[in-house]
Enzyme design. Sequence first.
Site, mmCIF file in Angstrom:
data_model
loop_
_atom_site.group_PDB
_atom_site.id
_atom_site.type_symbol
_atom_site.label_atom_id
_atom_site.label_comp_id
_atom_site.label_asym_id
_atom_site.label_seq_id
_atom_site.Cartn_x
_atom_site.Cartn_y
_atom_site.Cartn_z
ATOM 1 N N GLU A 13 -1.619 -5.501 8.667
ATOM 2 C CA GLU A 13 -0.803 -4.922 9.748
ATOM 3 C C GLU A 13 -1.469 -5.130 11.105
ATOM 4 O O GLU A 13 -2.659 -4.834 11.261
ATOM 5 C CB GLU A 13 -0.617 -3.419 9.496
ATOM 6 C CG GLU A 13 0.141 -3.111 8.208
ATOM 7 C CD GLU A 13 0.373 -1.616 7.991
ATOM 8 O OE1 GLU A 13 -0.013 -0.800 8.864
ATOM 9 O OE2 GLU A 13 0.931 -1.267 6.936
ATOM 10 N N ASP A 30 0.842 -1.202 0.000
ATOM 11 C CA ASP A 30 0.000 0.000 0.000
ATOM 12 C C ASP A 30 0.878 1.253 0.000
ATOM 13 O O ASP A 30 0.371 2.377 -0.041
ATOM 14 C CB ASP A 30 -1.014 -0.005 1.147
ATOM 15 C CG ASP A 30 -0.365 -0.088 2.506
ATOM 16 O OD1 ASP A 30 0.871 -0.204 2.585
ATOM 17 O OD2 ASP A 30 -1.107 -0.029 3.516
ATOM 18 N N SER A 31 2.223 1.056 -0.027
ATOM 19 C CA SER A 31 3.140 2.171 -0.302
ATOM 20 C C SER A 31 2.873 2.734 -1.691
ATOM 21 O O SER A 31 3.384 3.809 -2.036
ATOM 22 C CB SER A 31 4.595 1.715 -0.169
ATOM 23 O OG SER A 31 4.816 0.540 -0.917
ATOM 24 N N LYS A 67 -1.347 -9.306 2.830
ATOM 25 C CA LYS A 67 -0.582 -8.848 4.003
ATOM 26 C C LYS A 67 -1.461 -7.884 4.784
ATOM 27 O O LYS A 67 -2.135 -7.044 4.187
ATOM 28 C CB LYS A 67 0.723 -8.173 3.576
ATOM 29 C CG LYS A 67 1.512 -7.600 4.764
ATOM 30 C CD LYS A 67 2.953 -7.277 4.397
ATOM 31 C CE LYS A 67 3.179 -5.963 3.738
ATOM 32 N NZ LYS A 67 2.708 -4.778 4.509
ATOM 33 N N GLU A 126 8.997 -4.210 10.540
ATOM 34 C CA GLU A 126 9.463 -2.927 10.003
ATOM 35 C C GLU A 126 10.030 -2.046 11.107
ATOM 36 O O GLU A 126 9.376 -1.826 12.132
ATOM 37 C CB GLU A 126 8.289 -2.212 9.287
ATOM 38 C CG GLU A 126 8.698 -0.877 8.705
ATOM 39 C CD GLU A 126 7.720 -0.308 7.671
ATOM 40 O OE1 GLU A 126 6.754 -1.003 7.310
ATOM 41 O OE2 GLU A 126 7.947 0.837 7.245
ATOM 42 N N ASP A 186 -1.101 -5.946 -0.064
ATOM 43 C CA ASP A 186 -1.624 -5.376 1.173
ATOM 44 C C ASP A 186 -3.132 -5.203 1.100
ATOM 45 O O ASP A 186 -3.656 -4.716 0.090
ATOM 46 C CB ASP A 186 -1.029 -3.971 1.395
ATOM 47 C CG ASP A 186 0.269 -3.999 2.171
ATOM 48 O OD1 ASP A 186 0.377 -4.792 3.123
ATOM 49 O OD2 ASP A 186 1.167 -3.217 1.824
HETATM 50 O O1 KIV Z 1 3.552 -1.140 1.623
HETATM 51 C C1 KIV Z 1 4.730 -1.523 1.616
HETATM 52 O O2 KIV Z 1 5.518 -1.244 0.707
HETATM 53 C C2 KIV Z 1 5.187 -2.328 2.745
HETATM 54 C C3 KIV Z 1 6.653 -2.610 2.862
HETATM 55 C C4 KIV Z 1 7.357 -1.399 3.314
HETATM 56 C C5 KIV Z 1 6.921 -3.771 3.719
HETATM 57 O O3 KIV Z 1 4.406 -2.720 3.556
#
Ligand code: KIV
Length: 272
Positions: A123, A52-53, A121, A190, A91
């Site tokens: 969190e 989600d980056s 993924k 992280e 994510d």
């Molecule tokens: O969203 C992302 O890129 C991440 C990584 C930094 C692990 O969760």
Amino acid sequence: MSTQTANARAVTTYRLLEMKRNGEKISMLTAYDYSMARILDQSGIDVVLVGDSAANVMAGFETTVPITLDNMIYHARSVTRAVKRALVVADLPFGTYQGNSMEAVASAVRIMKEAEIDAIKIEGGEEIMESVTRILSAGIPIMGHLGLTPQSIHKFGTYTVRAKEEAEAKKLVRDAKMLEEAGCFAIVLEKVPAALAEKVAKEVQIPIIGIGAGGGVDGQVLVVHDMLGITNEFSPRFLRRYADLHSIMTDAFANYIADVKSGDFPNENEQY
Ligand code: KIV
């Protein structure tokens, strides 16, 4: 009996567990589009993370909070069209799994079906365990994410290193064990102290993939735009830049603009 795996891609969640057992390090990088994902896969990466980056590097938001499930599905579909070998994990974005475990399953099912990814993924630890259990019971593999969890940035108030205090470190170890017991296949850690990350990697059997968590874990992940030097306004200590694409691209664009302005491009061989 067929020996085909459910997933045609060569890297499976089971393969990652084997890699940890054999002491083979796991490589993971993010991708959000077809072209980048294709190059990554052809380079032999083990895991492609549709992070989600994307909210930051693709859409220019300050945090990962605004990205939607529809946005993530779009990015993840672009990536899975390209990837033949690596495991593809995406994510679930903020607000699609934290509040209500039924909604969590619905979000996970949607992205699995519409984007044909291999795993999701999410969190958090204890506080999202009901969602973790429900998603896993639907047959969807989960990669956990502990330590600095950017979707909670408004609660933390800072992107600084997490779990330096004993109480937070103990909770992190507890959360990692809970995620493992629930059936998660891996965990991203992280921005936590290297010694703590190494302890977690030793105490759980599933792979721990670090970002800013030192070398004592089972694998590493970086945001691809950061490691390629496309983003240049962000320089945390943990980031190693493998290229300076910002400069290379700026030079290429400047040369193109100059050639167009001067009439040098296109030349006789570049036309019909
Ligand atoms: O969203 C992302 O890129 C991440 C990584 C930094 C692990 O969760």
